[in-house]
Scaffold this motif. Structure first.
Motif, PDB file in Angstrom:
ATOM      1  N   ARG A 188       0.823  -1.278   0.029  1.00 52.63           N
ATOM      2  CA  ARG A 188       0.085   0.124  -0.049  1.00 52.63           C
ATOM      3  C   ARG A 188       0.785   1.386  -0.163  1.00 52.63           C
ATOM      4  NH1 ARG A 188      -3.739   0.357   4.543  1.00 52.63           N
ATOM      5  NH2 ARG A 188      -2.313  -0.970   5.726  1.00 52.63           N
ATOM      6  N   GLY A 189       2.169   1.276  -0.221  1.00 51.73           N
ATOM      7  CA  GLY A 189       2.973   2.158  -0.485  1.00 51.73           C
ATOM      8  C   GLY A 189       3.514   3.148   0.837  1.00 51.73           C
ATOM      9  N   GLY A 190       3.394   4.368   0.839  1.00 51.78           N
ATOM     10  CA  GLY A 190       4.009   5.132   2.033  1.00 51.78           C
ATOM     11  C   GLY A 190       3.286   5.186   3.183  1.00 51.78           C
ATOM     12  N   VAL A 191       3.797   5.969   4.219  1.00 48.31           N
ATOM     13  CA  VAL A 191       3.093   5.975   5.422  1.00 48.31           C
ATOM     14  C   VAL A 191       1.698   6.941   5.312  1.00 48.31           C
ATOM     15  CG1 VAL A 191       3.442   7.001   7.863  1.00 48.31           C
ATOM     16  CG2 VAL A 191       5.420   5.860   6.685  1.00 48.31           C
ATOM     17  N   ILE A 192       0.650   6.390   6.158  1.00 47.24           N
ATOM     18  CA  ILE A 192      -0.597   6.922   6.061  1.00 47.24           C
ATOM     19  C   ILE A 192      -0.478   8.217   7.391  1.00 47.24           C
ATOM     20  CG2 ILE A 192      -3.007   6.892   6.693  1.00 47.24           C
ATOM     21  CD1 ILE A 192      -2.965   4.139   5.589  1.00 47.24           C
ATOM     22  N   HIS A 193      -0.690   9.299   6.981  1.00 46.85           N
ATOM     23  CA  HIS A 193      -0.665  10.502   8.325  1.00 46.85           C
ATOM     24  C   HIS A 193      -2.326  10.592   8.682  1.00 46.85           C
ATOM     25  CE1 HIS A 193       3.351  11.569   7.134  1.00 46.85           C
ATOM     26  NE2 HIS A 193       3.024  11.523   6.050  1.00 46.85           N
ATOM     27  N   SER A 194      -2.343  10.070   9.857  1.00 46.56           N
ATOM     28  CA  SER A 194      -3.666  10.034  10.314  1.00 46.56           C
ATOM     29  C   SER A 194      -4.055  11.057  11.394  1.00 46.56           C
ATOM     30  CB  SER A 194      -3.844   8.658  11.478  1.00 46.56           C
ATOM     31  OG  SER A 194      -5.253   8.798  12.110  1.00 46.56           O
ATOM     32  N   ALA A 195      -5.480  11.687  11.160  1.00 48.70           N
ATOM     33  CA  ALA A 195      -5.682  13.018  11.635  1.00 48.70           C
ATOM     34  C   ALA A 195      -6.236  12.416  13.190  1.00 48.70           C
ATOM     35  CB  ALA A 195      -6.734  13.700  10.689  1.00 48.70           C
ATOM     36  N   GLY A 238      -5.438   9.854  23.751  1.00 51.00           N
ATOM     37  CA  GLY A 238      -6.367  10.028  24.924  1.00 51.00           C
ATOM     38  C   GLY A 238      -7.524   9.395  24.385  1.00 51.00           C
ATOM     39  N   GLY A 239      -8.589   9.266  25.523  1.00 52.49           N
ATOM     40  CA  GLY A 239      -9.805   8.816  25.294  1.00 52.49           C
ATOM     41  C   GLY A 239     -10.113   7.375  25.057  1.00 52.49           C
ATOM     42  N   ASN A 240     -11.283   6.946  25.285  1.00 46.09           N
ATOM     43  CA  ASN A 240     -11.310   5.264  25.040  1.00 46.09           C
ATOM     44  C   ASN A 240     -11.167   5.093  23.617  1.00 46.09           C
ATOM     45  OD1 ASN A 240     -13.433   2.800  24.540  1.00 46.09           O
ATOM     46  ND2 ASN A 240     -12.618   2.584  26.510  1.00 46.09           N
ATOM     47  N   TRP A 241     -10.682   4.091  23.248  1.00 49.70           N
ATOM     48  CA  TRP A 241     -10.450   3.825  21.694  1.00 49.70           C
ATOM     49  C   TRP A 241     -11.814   3.588  20.793  1.00 49.70           C
ATOM     50  CZ3 TRP A 241     -11.919  -0.516  19.145  1.00 49.70           C
ATOM     51  CH2 TRP A 241     -12.049  -1.847  20.006  1.00 49.70           C
ATOM     52  N   GLU A 266     -11.241   0.378  12.508  1.00 53.84           N
ATOM     53  CA  GLU A 266     -10.266   0.987  11.379  1.00 53.84           C
ATOM     54  C   GLU A 266      -9.454   2.164  11.900  1.00 53.84           C
ATOM     55  OE1 GLU A 266     -13.627   1.934   8.951  1.00 53.84           O
ATOM     56  OE2 GLU A 266     -13.988  -0.035   8.181  1.00 53.84           O
ATOM     57  N   GLN A 267      -9.711   2.874  12.674  1.00 61.49           N
ATOM     58  CA  GLN A 267      -9.153   4.138  13.156  1.00 61.49           C
ATOM     59  C   GLN A 267      -7.887   3.623  13.799  1.00 61.49           C
ATOM     60  OE1 GLN A 267      -9.265   7.574  12.847  1.00 61.49           O
ATOM     61  NE2 GLN A 267     -10.859   6.847  11.205  1.00 61.49           N
ATOM     62  N   LEU A 268      -7.856   2.452  14.679  1.00 56.31           N
ATOM     63  CA  LEU A 268      -6.627   1.697  15.290  1.00 56.31           C
ATOM     64  C   LEU A 268      -5.811   1.250  14.073  1.00 56.31           C
ATOM     65  CD1 LEU A 268      -8.174  -0.473  18.288  1.00 56.31           C
ATOM     66  CD2 LEU A 268      -7.141   2.095  18.300  1.00 56.31           C
ATOM     67  N   ILE A 269      -6.202   0.693  13.044  1.00 58.18           N
ATOM     68  CA  ILE A 269      -5.576   0.118  12.098  1.00 58.18           C
ATOM     69  C   ILE A 269      -4.793   1.450  11.239  1.00 58.18           C
ATOM     70  CG2 ILE A 269      -5.510  -0.872   9.814  1.00 58.18           C
ATOM     71  CD1 ILE A 269      -7.760  -2.847  10.873  1.00 58.18           C
ATOM     72  N   GLU A 270      -5.650   2.347  11.096  1.00 58.38           N
ATOM     73  CA  GLU A 270      -4.963   3.746  10.503  1.00 58.38           C
ATOM     74  C   GLU A 270      -3.933   4.449  11.332  1.00 58.38           C
ATOM     75  OE1 GLU A 270      -6.500   7.921   9.651  1.00 58.38           O
ATOM     76  OE2 GLU A 270      -7.604   6.344   8.723  1.00 58.38           O
ATOM     77  N   ILE A 271      -4.046   4.169  12.682  1.00 55.54           N
ATOM     78  CA  ILE A 271      -2.971   4.715  13.439  1.00 55.54           C
ATOM     79  C   ILE A 271      -1.773   3.951  13.434  1.00 55.54           C
ATOM     80  CG2 ILE A 271      -2.176   5.344  15.702  1.00 55.54           C
ATOM     81  CD1 ILE A 271      -5.081   6.025  16.478  1.00 55.54           C
TER      82      ILE A 271
END
Length: 318
Positions: free
Chosen positions: A32-39, A44-47, A59-64
């Motif tokens: 999938r190429g280069g590093v994903i820059h997650s916003a 913090g906060g419960n995942w 999906e957000q955890l995977i993105e991080i």
């Protein structure tokens, strides 16, 4: 401060069914190429509040994790592993009471021929539902390492022993040492050296995390050292494993048993073997029932199986 991690769990099941053979062709996943820059806020906060749905939060955890170059490689390999079972990676991950990779071993046999046995395994990754985003990310890295690399053991096989189980669980491929190292390496890429755990800093040798130091850390037994030595003598654990152990205090503690990992693994082994022998006792019932209607050669095999069962399971069924 103790670093608590639950050992991968292993559930034993018996299915009494007629077997159907089939092949599954795993689909391939491209790089999938280069590093994903997650916003996403990666601290913090419960995942589970990262999104309005649990799947979205996963999906957000995977993105991080994918904000790290090593993390991208891990996620790609995890997707390949899931694809072999015709699943998406997101379907393999769930929330739970603790972070753990749970593998179920299903043993299949037909009542008319219980001497013929087939096995299959199913794995699921659970992330502690109470965790902050950062801890959930680190746990996901750790558990995916188990999921990808650790070969499921089969306690029904005669070569399953306490020495191999202990070695495979801690220092084997995809075991606790590997998962800890991967967690530290990717964790540093995501959060920076100053934000990683003291346990990771303990195994830092120059710029690299040391496998040798990690192995020593896992075999530090503290007040449980004498208990471990007693188990070594009682169970005949190999010298190659014992030589890693020390009476120093460890910061790595199994959350499931609240004890250092080697002691926890021994207790887990005894729990597994008790369940295995209980299940084998059920199969022996079917074997004995089939004995009267079988030819002499089959009856001889049944007698051999029963002899092995008695030798292996006597101490676990008392």
């Amino acid at each position: 401060m103790h670093f608590r991690r639950q050992l991968p769990t292993f559930t034993l099941s018996i299915l009494i069914i007629c077997l159907v053979a089939f092949n599954v062709n795993a689909s391939s996943w491209g790089q999938r190429g280069g590093v994903i820059h997650s916003a996403t806020d990666k601290y913090g906060g419960n995942w589970r509040k990262l999104s309005s749905t649990q799947e979205g939060s996963i999906e957000q955890l995977i993105e991080i994790v994918s904000t790290s170059k090593l993390g991208i490689q891990l996620i790609d390999k995890a997707r390949l592993r899931a694809a072999k079972d015709r699943k998406r990676l997101e379907d393999v991950i769930d929330s739970g009471d603790a972070s753990v990779t749970d593998t179920t071993l299903v043993r299949k046999f037909n009542p008319s021929s219980p001497e013929s046995v087939r096995f299959e395994t199913r794995s699921k990754v659970y992330i502690d539902k109470s965790h902050s985003t950062k801890n959930a990310v680190l746990d996901l890295i750790h558990e995916l390492t188990h999921y990808i690399y650790k070969k499921p053991f089969n306690p029904y096989l005669s070569d399953f022993s306490i020495s191999t189980f202990l070695s495979d669980t801690i220092q084997g491929k995809g075991g606790e040492v590997d998962a800890f190292l991967v967690e530290c390496r990717i964790g540093r890429e995501i959060y920076g050296l100053k934000s990683i755990s003291p346990q990771c800093l303990n195994i830092l040798n120059g710029e690299e995390f040391s496998r040798e130091l990690a192995l020593k850390e896992f075999y530090k037994l503290g007040v449980h050292y004498d208990q471990f030595k007693h188990a070594v003598n009682k169970l005949g654990i190999s010298h190659e494993i014992v030589e890693h152990s020390s009476s120093e205090d460890s910061s790595l503690i199994s959350s499931a048993w609240s004890k250092p990992y080697p002691v926890a693994v021994i207790e887990e082994f005894e729990t597994i073997m008790t369940k295995v022998c209980q299940n084998d006792l059920k199969r022996m019932t079917y074997l004995k029932e089939s004995q009267s209607r079988s030819i002499a050669s089959t009856n001889k095999k049944v007698a051999q199986v029963e002899s092995k069962f008695n030798a292996r399971c006597r101490s676990y069924l008392d």
